[in-house]
Design an enzyme around this catalytic site. Structure first.
Site, PDB file in Angstrom:
ATOM      1  N   ASN A   1       0.676  -1.103   0.100  1.00  0.00           N
ATOM      2  CA  ASN A   1       0.096  -0.168  -0.082  1.00  0.00           C
ATOM      3  C   ASN A   1       0.806   1.312   0.030  1.00  0.00           C
ATOM      4  OD1 ASN A   1      -1.898   2.136   0.496  1.00  0.00           O
ATOM      5  ND2 ASN A   1      -2.349   1.354   2.673  1.00  0.00           N
ATOM      6  N   TRP A   2       1.103   1.878  -1.084  1.00  0.00           N
ATOM      7  CA  TRP A   2       1.756   2.935  -1.341  1.00  0.00           C
ATOM      8  C   TRP A   2       1.453   4.485  -0.693  1.00  0.00           C
ATOM      9  CZ3 TRP A   2       4.028   2.195  -7.115  1.00  0.00           C
ATOM     10  CH2 TRP A   2       4.720   1.057  -7.020  1.00  0.00           C
ATOM     11  N   LYS A   3       0.148   4.380  -0.416  1.00  0.00           N
ATOM     12  CA  LYS A   3      -0.570   5.651   0.242  1.00  0.00           C
ATOM     13  C   LYS A   3      -0.191   6.816  -0.842  1.00  0.00           C
ATOM     14  CE  LYS A   3      -0.056   3.423   4.613  1.00  0.00           C
ATOM     15  NZ  LYS A   3      -0.152   3.518   5.954  1.00  0.00           N
TER      16      LYS A   3
ATOM     17  N   HIS B   1      -9.697   1.212   4.565  1.00  0.00           N
ATOM     18  CA  HIS B   1      -8.289   1.576   5.431  1.00  0.00           C
ATOM     19  C   HIS B   1      -8.617   2.508   6.684  1.00  0.00           C
ATOM     20  CE1 HIS B   1      -4.171   2.572   6.313  1.00  0.00           C
ATOM     21  NE2 HIS B   1      -3.834   1.555   5.866  1.00  0.00           N
TER      22      HIS B   1
ATOM     23  N   GLU C   1      -6.999   4.897   7.936  1.00  0.00           N
ATOM     24  CA  GLU C   1      -6.901   6.082   7.669  1.00  0.00           C
ATOM     25  C   GLU C   1      -7.983   6.863   6.879  1.00  0.00           C
ATOM     26  OE1 GLU C   1      -2.870   5.865   5.295  1.00  0.00           O
ATOM     27  OE2 GLU C   1      -2.260   5.005   7.492  1.00  0.00           O
TER      28      GLU C   1
ATOM     29  N   GLU D   1      -5.778  -4.947  10.610  1.00  0.00           N
ATOM     30  CA  GLU D   1      -4.719  -3.914  10.761  1.00  0.00           C
ATOM     31  C   GLU D   1      -4.823  -3.169  12.285  1.00  0.00           C
ATOM     32  OE1 GLU D   1      -2.691  -2.672   6.995  1.00  0.00           O
ATOM     33  OE2 GLU D   1      -4.259  -1.526   7.161  1.00  0.00           O
TER      34      GLU D   1
ATOM     35  N   GLY E   1       2.326   1.899  10.914  1.00  0.00           N
ATOM     36  CA  GLY E   1       3.161   2.917  10.626  1.00  0.00           C
ATOM     37  C   GLY E   1       4.045   3.400  12.122  1.00  0.00           C
TER      38      GLY E   1
ATOM     39  N   SER F   1       3.183  -2.384  10.379  1.00  0.00           N
ATOM     40  CA  SER F   1       4.670  -2.519  10.634  1.00  0.00           C
ATOM     41  C   SER F   1       5.287  -3.892  10.421  1.00  0.00           C
ATOM     42  CB  SER F   1       5.103  -2.259  12.127  1.00  0.00           C
ATOM     43  OG  SER F   1       4.350  -0.806  12.271  1.00  0.00           O
TER      44      SER F   1
ATOM     45  N   GLY G   1       2.555  -1.088   4.290  1.00  0.00           N
ATOM     46  CA  GLY G   1       2.727   0.073   4.096  1.00  0.00           C
ATOM     47  C   GLY G   1       4.207   0.589   3.792  1.00  0.00           C
TER      48      GLY G   1
END
Ligand code: PGA
Length: 270
Positions: free
Chosen positions: A24-26, A113, A115, A185, A191, A231, A252
């Protein structure tokens, strides 16, 4: 990596679930930087193990460039997106539809997600609508669920996660659930460099599978893939993949480095 066709005591042969490692490159990388990363991945991944499926989820602006590059060089990476609209088409400024993604060869779409839930107000209801939309367009949702630090500390993880799964799968057909992916998650692990302990991740992933068995049936729950995310690094990936109910990882930060992401993929082949 689990051996193919393990048996269990109740139903005989358990379907073999292929590991899915998703990057997931965000909101990172221009389309030019994205191509550079794909080139690096092609080099580092080398000869690939068929038992591990590898997906990448660039930003919308990079999808076309990455699609052309993957097809042109026959690179066995599956294309994914990070989000999508639940609306089919129309006056929805700034949104991207499922048909736009499907036309680019996108196969997996991350839905819900944390976020997006936390920063963009995505509710369980919206997540459910998006899952329906993604499946109607012939793509596979990766539905994210997870507990906050507060949920975790008050021992509410299972309740929160099962509640999110139940809401996400409302009115979804059994066969569609069997083919989809749920990513567990924990918010406190995303992160932060502090992943869940592999045994704890296994317990929650098994709880998710149990909840799906209750909502649908054993066949559906044994076919559904459950990823762990938060992570995941080259150093800890193998310990997650060794868990019987963890069918891969949503990655991520470490997915932005070709060598590190390739090392995580390699951990799934052992
Ligand atoms: P992380 O992110 O690997 O950087 O913790 C995971 C995710 O948000 O999907």
């Amino acid at each position: 990596m689990r051996p193919a066709g393990e048996t269990d005591s109740t139903d005989g042969v358990v379907p073999t679930r292929r590991l899915l490692v998703s990057g997931n490159w965000k909101m990172h990388l221009t389309h030019l930087q994205a191509i550079t990363l794909v080139q690096g991945l092609a080099m580092h991944l080398g000869a690939r193990d068929e038992r591990v499926e590898v997906g990448i989820h660039p930003a919308f602006t990079s999808l076309r460039a990455v699609q052309v590059f993957l097809e042109g060089d026959d690179i066995p990476l599956v294309l994914g997106a990070q989000n999508v609209s639940s609306e089919h088409e129309g006056a929805f400024t700034g949104e991207v539809s499922t048909s736009m993604l499907a036309a680019l060869g996108v196969r997996y779409v991350i839905v819900g997600h944390s976020e997006r839930r936390r920063l963009f107000g995505e509710t369980d209801e919206i997540v459910n609508e998006k899952i329906h939309a993604v499946q109607a367009a012939g793509m596979t949702p990766i539905c994210c669920v997870g507990d906050s630090l507060e949920d975790h500390e008050r021992g509410a993880t299972d309740d929160v996660v099962v509640g999110q799964v139940t809401a996400a799968l409302q009115e979804v057909a059994a066969d569609a659930v069997a083919g989809m992916v749920i990513a567990y998650e924990p918010l406190w692990a995303i992160g932060t460099g502090h992943s869940a302990a592999p045994g704890d991740a296994e317990a929650v992933c098994a709880t998710i599978r149990g909840a799906v068995a209750g909502l649908f049936d054993e066949r559906v729950s044994q076919s559904l893939r459950v990823q762990y995310g938060g992570s995941v690094e080259p150093e800890n990936a193998a310990a997650f993949f060794a868990q019987p109910d963890v069918d891969g990882a949503l990655v991520g930060g470490a997915s932005l480095d070709a060598a590190r992401f390739a090392a995580i993929v390699a951990a799934g082949s052992k």
